[in-house]
Structures are given as structure tokens and as C-alpha cells.
Write a protein that holds these residues in place. Sequence first.
Motif, PDB file in Angstrom:
ATOM      1  N   LYS A 227     -15.278   8.150   1.084  1.00 40.63           N
ATOM      2  CA  LYS A 227     -15.114   9.805   1.302  1.00 40.63           C
ATOM      3  C   LYS A 227     -13.987  10.105   1.703  1.00 40.63           C
ATOM      4  O   LYS A 227     -13.745  11.345   1.129  1.00 40.63           O
ATOM      5  CB  LYS A 227     -16.456  10.176   2.350  1.00 40.63           C
ATOM      6  CG  LYS A 227     -16.690  11.697   2.342  1.00 40.63           C
ATOM      7  CD  LYS A 227     -17.637  12.095   3.500  1.00 40.63           C
ATOM      8  CE  LYS A 227     -18.026  13.586   3.303  1.00 40.63           C
ATOM      9  NZ  LYS A 227     -16.921  14.505   3.494  1.00 40.63           N
ATOM     10  N   ASP A 231     -12.255  12.745  -0.869  1.00 44.55           N
ATOM     11  CA  ASP A 231     -11.959  14.384  -0.453  1.00 44.55           C
ATOM     12  C   ASP A 231     -10.532  14.673  -0.937  1.00 44.55           C
ATOM     13  O   ASP A 231     -10.161  15.629  -1.211  1.00 44.55           O
ATOM     14  CB  ASP A 231     -12.517  14.494   0.873  1.00 44.55           C
ATOM     15  CG  ASP A 231     -13.769  14.579   1.234  1.00 44.55           C
ATOM     16  OD1 ASP A 231     -14.474  14.753   0.197  1.00 44.55           O
ATOM     17  OD2 ASP A 231     -14.306  14.436   2.454  1.00 44.55           O
ATOM     18  N   ASN A 234      -9.823  15.114  -4.137  1.00 40.68           N
ATOM     19  CA  ASN A 234     -10.003  16.491  -4.764  1.00 40.68           C
ATOM     20  C   ASN A 234      -9.101  17.548  -4.482  1.00 40.68           C
ATOM     21  O   ASN A 234      -8.824  18.414  -5.078  1.00 40.68           O
ATOM     22  CB  ASN A 234     -11.247  16.902  -4.412  1.00 40.68           C
ATOM     23  CG  ASN A 234     -12.431  16.144  -4.962  1.00 40.68           C
ATOM     24  OD1 ASN A 234     -12.501  16.034  -5.969  1.00 40.68           O
ATOM     25  ND2 ASN A 234     -13.737  15.855  -4.194  1.00 40.68           N
TER      26      ASN A 234
END
Length: 309
Positions: A227, A231, A234
Motif C-alpha cells: 500500500k 500510494d 500515485n
Amino acid sequence: MRKYWINYLIIISCFMLIFSCQEKKKNAKFKVVTTTNMISDLLHQIGGDSIEVVGLMGAGVDPHLYKASEGDVTKLTTADAIFYSGLHLEGKMVDVFEKMNKSGYKTFALSDGLPEKNKISSANFAGNHDPHIWFSVENWRLAAKFVTKQLSTLQPQNKEFFEENLRTYDLDLKSLKEDLNEIASKLPKEKRILVTAHDAFSYFGKEFDFKVVGLQGISTTAEAGTKDILDLANFIVENDVPAIFVESSVPEQTILALKSAVESKDKNVALGGTLYSDSLGNSGTPEGTYLGMYIYNMSTIVNALNVTE
């Protein structure tokens, strides 16, 4: 598997007995043991040829994960003084240094030479301060003054020599700050987004107006999960970050995974180069000094981020 720290503390309890049985050679230099090679360089600058500097950690060593060897124990027991960074940079070794200090050994944390307002707090590091204090040139100037004060107390006969070395080195640090600002000025502020392997550059970001994002936390003991990688990928896409950076003392696997995650989103991101974070470069090279390391880092960052379409 042996109980490393239990055995280590048992050895520590015997230090005073060992030390009392040793006779220092009459003409031996004042021996200072340091942890990181940033501190070794600083002690060389201030102490010059009046002291012998013995470093525990060389280039590319991660102090967060470092465990002292049996050879290190000998170095520590025969030292006239020990200088370490503090703020838990050296992990569990800090507890050992504090116990040694209570037992009569001269141990000094450079972070003790900084006022609280100069330390960056981090909610991501168990509420402790960020230990990467050397990435503030102003902090390093204070650390140099702290080292000078301690050495002058330990060797009052060399006080003037240490203070003269401090004056010279402080001028070098002032000049370094000017050079770093000049290099940074070539990068527009909207491009000043630094993505690295772990969160070691907060002081750098504060001092030179960069937004800094580390894949891992302040300590490399905290691993980045899937994750975290997605993240940050992005974030890189959304902010059009052109390059990300490997660190010399941190394995590159997670940064390579981040690069792949970004590229899976049809966004190209370059590896901007390898930065020196928790250690200097190899001894005998420009990057093996604090001054040379910082010029190299800033130049590498600015050159990689200052790209045009």
C-alpha cells in the motif's frame, strides 16, 4: 542463537575492570571512538592530529540496523571518549552508551548540542525526534561547537588548537550553505519534490524548501508495504515527479518496486542517482567528507529534478 544483547551487557559490566588493568602508553594520542563516518569526519576537522579517531561504521553502513561486533567492544573499552549521533539513530547501541556514561565512560551524543527548536519531531518514529540532524548545515555548525567544547574540556592543553580549527571549519560550513543555496536556486520551487528510499531528508527539506517524501519511515527498521508503494506511486503521477532516488545505505529493492509501480500507470520516472543519507562516501573521496557529500547530494538532486519536457 546466542543472546547478543544479554552477552553484550555482561561484557559492558566488565568494562571498568578491564580498563583499570590497562596502562595507556605515555605518548599515545587521545583516542576518540565514533559511530558514523559523518561524526568521524567532524572529529578530524576539530581534533586534527592531536587525537586518534576510530570509527565503527564505514561508508554504506546503515546505523539504524548496526550491531556492534566483539572488535567494537575492544575499541570502546580503550577509548578516551566516545561520540555518537543520538536520537536513537544508532538503535539499541544508544542504551549501551548511556549505561557506559553512568559507569564513568566519556560518551557524548551530538544531538545534546542542539536546542529543542532545532530538532524535528516525527509522529512516524514513536513520537521521537528525527535523528538525521546533519542535513541541517546550521545543526552541523552547532554540533561542531559542541564537539569543540567537549574536546576542550577533556584536553584543556589543546583548547586553543580546537577553537582555531572550529573557526576555520565554521567558515567552511558557512561557505557550504551559500554554495548549496546557489545550486538549489537553479531548481524552481514547484519542482522541489524529493522522493527517497527512507525519510532521512526532512532537515534538508526544511532548510532548502523541498517537499520530502520517504518510502520507508525515519528508521529503516520500518519496512514499506504494498500500500505504501502504491500510494507513493500515485503521488508521483499526480505531481509529475520526474525522478526518485536510491540511498547508499539502504537496499534499492523498494525504490525499484516503486519505479515499476509508477511505470505501470503509464508514467515514466527516472532513477535520479544514489544519495548519501546515513553515511558519507568512501574515505579519500570528496564524498567521504561532509562538505563534499552535501555538494554531491544537492547537485544530484537538482540535476535529476530540473528536467524539461
